[in-house]
Design an enzyme around this catalytic site. Structure first.
Site, PDB file in Angstrom:
ATOM      1  N   ASP A 223      27.494  37.943  37.546  1.00 26.10           N
ATOM      2  CA  ASP A 223      28.185  37.968  38.834  1.00 26.10           C
ATOM      3  C   ASP A 223      29.137  36.776  38.869  1.00 26.10           C
ATOM      4  O   ASP A 223      29.605  36.338  37.822  1.00 26.10           O
ATOM      5  CB  ASP A 223      27.175  37.955  39.988  1.00 26.10           C
ATOM      6  CG  ASP A 223      27.697  38.677  41.219  1.00 26.10           C
ATOM      7  OD1 ASP A 223      28.686  38.207  41.804  1.00 26.10           O
ATOM      8  OD2 ASP A 223      27.116  39.708  41.610  1.00 26.10           O
ATOM      9  N   HIS A 246      32.051  37.539  37.164  1.00 23.75           N
ATOM     10  CA  HIS A 246      33.026  38.022  38.141  1.00 23.75           C
ATOM     11  C   HIS A 246      34.025  36.946  38.534  1.00 23.75           C
ATOM     12  O   HIS A 246      34.714  37.087  39.543  1.00 23.75           O
ATOM     13  CB  HIS A 246      32.314  38.551  39.389  1.00 23.75           C
ATOM     14  CG  HIS A 246      31.490  39.783  39.130  1.00 23.75           C
ATOM     15  ND1 HIS A 246      30.758  40.422  40.112  1.00 23.75           N
ATOM     16  CD2 HIS A 246      31.283  40.507  37.995  1.00 23.75           C
ATOM     17  CE1 HIS A 246      30.136  41.474  39.599  1.00 23.75           C
ATOM     18  NE2 HIS A 246      30.439  41.540  38.310  1.00 23.75           N
TER      19      HIS A 246
END
Length: 399
Positions: A223, A246
């Site tokens: 993430d 991310h």
């Protein structure tokens, strides 16, 4: 646990040592002296808590020592206040393993928590292994807004003057590190790793904190490498190697009512590789309250094969069904992207998707040079924003 078999002649080197050494002046509190097995499968949680309790009850400058070895622990709360302690150092050389039994974690509990402690230093080169792979299938948060949140590996709650350096975090169940309600937090030489498909394993999440510095760290996860949540003031991030993951994100903001503003962020001198986003500001559509994100600078950042190198997304909703398309009420202003270079893995290298209810103000791009790896020219897309451009602009500005 039969500690008398291990240490038959030393009455104070047991779990009871927390009481018999209470009030001791500055010194070192070694978890092995409290009966830690350090074999990787016997639960050492009570021993760790006893050693912490003794250290916290001491005075002066104290050290909690976790020597080399494997320790199964958790959940544990290293909480203060430690009223007579001037400073406390957790010198962790060992390899800590989290319990994989989720029934041991009361809802809302994290694995290792340092709470309400001032002048704490965590260092030593040790490793926190969240053993998250067993738990990831139970994480429903990527698909459901109302879900049970799995434990964060290391949480700092309402601490002041905290230093974290030379530690590693592996395979967290949820976030690796969370900094919540803290003042003057400095993290450096932190190594974080989880596979790219691990859900919600943000590397470092910062929320409701002030004067936070994160630098010289390597983060590879599933993430956000670093996520800057609501209520943060004066956050400085530099010399980060990020990817996979991310990217480095502000948000998501605007999910809850009465969120705090975010202001005074600097992200600089970093490399982002192979991530789904590069530098991102994301706010929920249909936000229930009004807040602001302002005075943010992203400078001297190298992108390598990043899918969305520069992105403002005020229509954020990660679920398949999003019942409302109402515009975000989070106000974004005074944003500076400077000296951003490298390659985009998608044709659209710059996305400025601002809210029609609160259009972005004073968004500036200076010396942006991003090439699309597919061969064609990279492009930019804009909604509800009149950005200002200077210096090199690749892709060409959108209006």
């Amino acid at each position: 646990m039969k500690l008398f078999l291990l240490l038959p002649f030393i009455c104070c080197y047991s779990i009871a040592d927390a009481q018999c050494r209470s009030g001791v002046s500055s010194g070192t509190f070694n978890v092995l002296h409290y009966g830690a097995r350090a074999n990787g499968f016997s639960d050492d949680s009570k021993v760790f808590m006893a050693a912490w309790k003794a250290a916290c009850a001491a005075s002066g400058n104290v050290k909690l020592h976790i020597p080399r070895g494997k320790y199964l622990v958790g959940p544990v709360k290293f909480d203060g206040p430690c009223r007579n302690v001037h400073s406390i150092t957790v010198y962790m050389q060992g390899y800590l393993k989290a319990s994989t039994d989720l029934s041991k974690y009361v809802e809302g509990d994290d694995w290792i928590q340092f709470g309400h402690v001032d002048k704490l230093t965590l260092t030593g080169g040790g490793t926190f292994d969240g053993q998250g792979a067993v738990s990831w299938p139970f994480n429903k948060c990527p698909r459901k807004k109302n879900c049970r949140v799995l434990p964060t590996s290391i949480k700092f709650l309402a601490t002041a003057d905290t230093v974290v350096r030379r530690v590693k975090s592996l395979n967290s169940k949820f976030f690796h590190v969370a900094v919540v309600g803290c003042k003057r937090f400095h993290g450096s030489n932190i190594r974080i790793h989880a596979p790219s498909n691990s859900p919600n394993t943000d590397g470092i999440h910062i929320e409701r904190s002030s004067d936070v510095t994160i630098c010289n760290s390597v983060i590879a996860t599933g993430d956000d490498c670093i996520s800057i949540g609501q209520g943060n003031v004066h956050v400085r991030i530099s010399r980060i190697t990020c990817g996979p993951g991310h990217g480095i994100s502000v948000g998501s903001l605007g999910r809850y009512r009465d969120e705090g503003d975010v202001r005074g962020l600097v992200v600089r001198d970093s490399t982002i590789s192979g991530t789904t986003n590069g530098i991102r500001i994301k706010t929920w559509q249909n936000s229930p309250g009004s807040s602001s994100a302002t005075n943010m600078t992203f400078k001297n950042i190298s992108m390598k094969g990043v899918a969305n190198p520069i992105i403002i997304d005020q229509m954020y909703c990660p679920y398949v069904l999003c019942p409302s398309q109402a515009p975000s009420r989070v106000k974004i202003s005074d944003i500076f992207f400077r000296d951003i270079r490298g390659t985009s893995a998608t044709p659209v290298a710059v996305t400025l998707k601002c809210s029609r209810g609160a259009p972005c103000r004073n968004v500036n791009l200076h010396n942006v040079h991003l090439r699309y790896t597919g061969g064609a020219a990279a492009t930019a897309e804009c909604w509800n924003v009149k950005a200002r451009y200077s210096g090199i602009q690749m892709p060409a500005p959108c209006h």
